[in-house]
Motif scaffolding. Structure first.
Motif, PDB file in Angstrom:
ATOM      1  N   GLU A  39      18.349   4.130 -22.781  1.00  0.00           N
ATOM      2  CA  GLU A  39      19.299   3.563 -23.732  1.00  0.00           C
ATOM      3  C   GLU A  39      20.393   4.565 -24.088  1.00  0.00           C
ATOM      4  N   ILE A  40      20.030   5.847 -24.152  1.00  0.00           N
ATOM      5  CA  ILE A  40      21.042   6.878 -24.410  1.00  0.00           C
ATOM      6  C   ILE A  40      22.041   6.923 -23.253  1.00  0.00           C
ATOM      7  N   SER A  41      21.546   6.835 -22.017  1.00  0.00           N
ATOM      8  CA  SER A  41      22.439   6.849 -20.861  1.00  0.00           C
ATOM      9  C   SER A  41      23.351   5.627 -20.859  1.00  0.00           C
ATOM     10  N   MET A  42      22.803   4.464 -21.204  1.00  0.00           N
ATOM     11  CA  MET A  42      23.638   3.262 -21.278  1.00  0.00           C
ATOM     12  C   MET A  42      24.663   3.385 -22.401  1.00  0.00           C
ATOM     13  N   THR A  43      24.279   4.028 -23.501  1.00  0.00           N
ATOM     14  CA  THR A  43      25.226   4.238 -24.597  1.00  0.00           C
ATOM     15  C   THR A  43      26.366   5.146 -24.144  1.00  0.00           C
ATOM     16  N   LYS A  44      26.049   6.156 -23.329  1.00  0.00           N
ATOM     17  CA  LYS A  44      27.103   7.004 -22.764  1.00  0.00           C
ATOM     18  C   LYS A  44      28.073   6.167 -21.937  1.00  0.00           C
ATOM     19  N   LEU A  45      27.521   5.225 -21.166  1.00  0.00           N
ATOM     20  CA  LEU A  45      28.377   4.375 -20.343  1.00  0.00           C
ATOM     21  C   LEU A  45      29.281   3.504 -21.214  1.00  0.00           C
ATOM     22  N   ILE A  46      28.721   2.960 -22.286  1.00  0.00           N
ATOM     23  CA  ILE A  46      29.514   2.127 -23.190  1.00  0.00           C
ATOM     24  C   ILE A  46      30.615   2.957 -23.842  1.00  0.00           C
ATOM     25  N   LEU A  47      30.310   4.203 -24.202  1.00  0.00           N
ATOM     26  CA  LEU A  47      31.319   5.086 -24.793  1.00  0.00           C
ATOM     27  C   LEU A  47      32.416   5.411 -23.780  1.00  0.00           C
ATOM     28  N   LEU A  48      32.042   5.590 -22.521  1.00  0.00           N
ATOM     29  CA  LEU A  48      33.050   5.831 -21.492  1.00  0.00           C
ATOM     30  C   LEU A  48      33.960   4.620 -21.340  1.00  0.00           C
ATOM     31  N   LYS A  49      33.366   3.429 -21.412  1.00  0.00           N
ATOM     32  CA  LYS A  49      34.192   2.229 -21.345  1.00  0.00           C
ATOM     33  C   LYS A  49      35.135   2.165 -22.544  1.00  0.00           C
ATOM     34  N   ALA A  50      34.644   2.561 -23.715  1.00  0.00           N
ATOM     35  CA  ALA A  50      35.499   2.559 -24.905  1.00  0.00           C
ATOM     36  C   ALA A  50      36.660   3.531 -24.740  1.00  0.00           C
ATOM     37  N   SER A  97      26.140   0.255  -1.370  1.00  0.00           N
ATOM     38  CA  SER A  97      25.191   1.226  -0.821  1.00  0.00           C
ATOM     39  C   SER A  97      25.213   2.518  -1.630  1.00  0.00           C
ATOM     40  N   GLN A  98      26.394   2.909  -2.107  1.00  0.00           N
ATOM     41  CA  GLN A  98      26.499   4.112  -2.927  1.00  0.00           C
ATOM     42  C   GLN A  98      25.859   3.901  -4.297  1.00  0.00           C
ATOM     43  N   LEU A  99      26.029   2.728  -4.883  1.00  0.00           N
ATOM     44  CA  LEU A  99      25.404   2.438  -6.167  1.00  0.00           C
ATOM     45  C   LEU A  99      23.887   2.525  -6.071  1.00  0.00           C
ATOM     46  N   GLU A 100      23.338   2.131  -4.939  1.00  0.00           N
ATOM     47  CA  GLU A 100      21.888   2.165  -4.757  1.00  0.00           C
ATOM     48  C   GLU A 100      21.390   3.572  -4.432  1.00  0.00           C
ATOM     49  N   SER A 101      21.976   4.205  -3.415  1.00  0.00           N
ATOM     50  CA  SER A 101      21.434   5.470  -2.921  1.00  0.00           C
ATOM     51  C   SER A 101      21.863   6.678  -3.741  1.00  0.00           C
ATOM     52  N   ARG A 102      23.100   6.702  -4.162  1.00  0.00           N
ATOM     53  CA  ARG A 102      23.601   7.874  -4.880  1.00  0.00           C
ATOM     54  C   ARG A 102      23.423   7.756  -6.390  1.00  0.00           C
ATOM     55  N   TYR A 103      23.616   6.547  -6.924  1.00  0.00           N
ATOM     56  CA  TYR A 103      23.643   6.384  -8.372  1.00  0.00           C
ATOM     57  C   TYR A 103      22.394   5.734  -8.952  1.00  0.00           C
ATOM     58  N   GLY A 104      21.394   5.447  -8.117  1.00  0.00           N
ATOM     59  CA  GLY A 104      20.109   5.004  -8.613  1.00  0.00           C
ATOM     60  C   GLY A 104      20.088   3.632  -9.256  1.00  0.00           C
ATOM     61  N   ASP A 156      16.945   4.643 -11.391  1.00  0.00           N
ATOM     62  CA  ASP A 156      16.694   6.086 -11.417  1.00  0.00           C
ATOM     63  C   ASP A 156      17.670   6.722 -12.405  1.00  0.00           C
ATOM     64  N   LYS A 157      17.158   7.153 -13.559  1.00  0.00           N
ATOM     65  CA  LYS A 157      18.040   7.671 -14.614  1.00  0.00           C
ATOM     66  C   LYS A 157      18.766   8.935 -14.166  1.00  0.00           C
ATOM     67  N   LYS A 158      18.100   9.827 -13.464  1.00  0.00           N
ATOM     68  CA  LYS A 158      18.737  11.079 -13.048  1.00  0.00           C
ATOM     69  C   LYS A 158      19.935  10.808 -12.151  1.00  0.00           C
ATOM     70  N   LYS A 159      19.768   9.897 -11.208  1.00  0.00           N
ATOM     71  CA  LYS A 159      20.892   9.549 -10.329  1.00  0.00           C
ATOM     72  C   LYS A 159      21.979   8.822 -11.114  1.00  0.00           C
ATOM     73  N   PHE A 160      21.568   7.969 -12.055  1.00  0.00           N
ATOM     74  CA  PHE A 160      22.547   7.242 -12.855  1.00  0.00           C
ATOM     75  C   PHE A 160      23.407   8.209 -13.671  1.00  0.00           C
ATOM     76  N   ASP A 161      22.802   9.301 -14.124  1.00  0.00           N
ATOM     77  CA  ASP A 161      23.575  10.291 -14.873  1.00  0.00           C
ATOM     78  C   ASP A 161      24.703  10.877 -14.025  1.00  0.00           C
ATOM     79  N   GLY A 231      23.000  19.817  -5.637  1.00  0.00           N
ATOM     80  CA  GLY A 231      23.720  18.607  -6.022  1.00  0.00           C
ATOM     81  C   GLY A 231      23.271  17.416  -5.207  1.00  0.00           C
ATOM     82  N   THR A 232      24.034  16.331  -5.275  1.00  0.00           N
ATOM     83  CA  THR A 232      23.703  15.133  -4.543  1.00  0.00           C
ATOM     84  C   THR A 232      23.864  15.371  -3.051  1.00  0.00           C
TER      85      THR A 232
END
Length: 289
Positions: A39-50, A97-104, A156-161, A231-232
């Motif tokens: 939820e903290i990671s999703m909140t970061k995403l919402i703040l980035l959208k803001a 494919s990048q959303l799945e493999s790189r960003y989890g 995958d939260k780590k990749k999503f970060d 890194g990735t």
């Protein structure tokens, strides 16, 4: 007297490109099994959208032909920078494919997209952030069509970060423009207005936690120590120094399964843009043109 034409990046209208980028954030939802860290990671995403929304609002980018005079005056000098940032954001979210493999992330079926998580499974603080902040931003945007797009959930939260870091990188680039044409203060006030829609004490604390973590992530990117970091895609980064308005993107862009490399002593200054990784020809044209 003829009306002024809306700003464009090549043949792409700025208003439409910006709106598509704002909509991209809504493609992502929490998965069914998640904890507070998700939820903290999703909140970061919402703040980035803001932040992205406040950037566009402060410059009136969706009002074609009526964009703020400061932006129109400097457009010839700034359009390449704006184009690279916005096109890169849009490309990030369109590469499945990048959303799945790189960003989890994992792709959701049509039925799953309708209701990823029952309301009761989300914490009340996060629910208010999601409901009120997203609603406030949506109310100030035009021509939304997110329901027609593929939806994704965090696996995958780590990749999503790493997605959050890359998205922040490009938004930082847009805010550099705001600073150069002296509208950054207005943008920050608009962002504060968005956030003031949150009134629940626990929701405010969650926002503060997310903001603090985001600032810590940004600070760690500003100046790295000499300890090698993995890194990735297996790349290694050692003693990377970033100063001024320079931006360094670590990882591959537009390519998967390439060879691993080590990057030693990279120094980025002024307005330089650096990618430490492999890039497809198409991504390189968008990023460096």
């Amino acid at each position: 007297m003829a009306e002024a034409a809306g700003l464009a990046i090549g043949t792409i209208g700025l208003a439409g490109l910006f709106t598509a980028c704002v909509e991209c954030v809504d493609y992502i939802s929490l998965g069914r099994n998640h904890g507070k860290d998700f939820e903290i990671s999703m909140t970061k995403l919402i703040l980035l959208k803001a932040r992205l929304s406040a950037w566009g609002e402060s410059l009136l980018v969706t009002q074609e032909g009526q964009e703020t005079p400061a932006l129109r005056e400097h457009w010839l000098a700034e359009q390449d920078n704006v184009g690279r940032c916005l096109i890169s954001i849009k490309t990030m979210f369109e590469d499945g494919s990048q959303l799945e493999s790189r960003y989890g992330l994992e792709r959701l079926s049509t039925d799953q997209s309708l209701s990823v998580i029952p309301q009761g499974q989300k914490s009340k603080p996060f629910q208010q952030i999601e409901d009120k902040l997203k609603l406030r931003i949506h109310s100030r945007q035009e021509h939304t069509s997110v329901s027609k797009k593929t939806r994704w959930a965090i696996r995958d939260k780590k990749k999503f970060d790493s997605l959050l870091a890359d998205l922040a990188f490009f938004i930082d680039g847009l805010e550099d423009l705001s600073d150069r044409i002296q509208v950054l203060d207005l943008q920050r006030r608009l962002l504060e207005t968005h956030i003031q829609a949150i009134t629940d004490v626990n929701s405010i604390r969650m926002l503060e936690d997310a903001s603090t973590q985001a600032q810590a992530d940004s600070s760690s990117q500003e100046s790295r120590d000499k300890t090698p970091s993995k890194g990735t895609h297996g790349h290694t980064y050692i003693d990377t120094i970033i100063k001024d308005r320079a931006r360094v993107l670590n990882g591959n862009l537009g390519l998967q399964g390439q060879s691993s490399h080590s990057y030693h002593g990279t120094q980025a200054y002024d307005d330089v843009r650096v990618v430490q990784g492999d890039m497809s020809n198409e991504a390189a044209r968008d990023f460096f043109k």
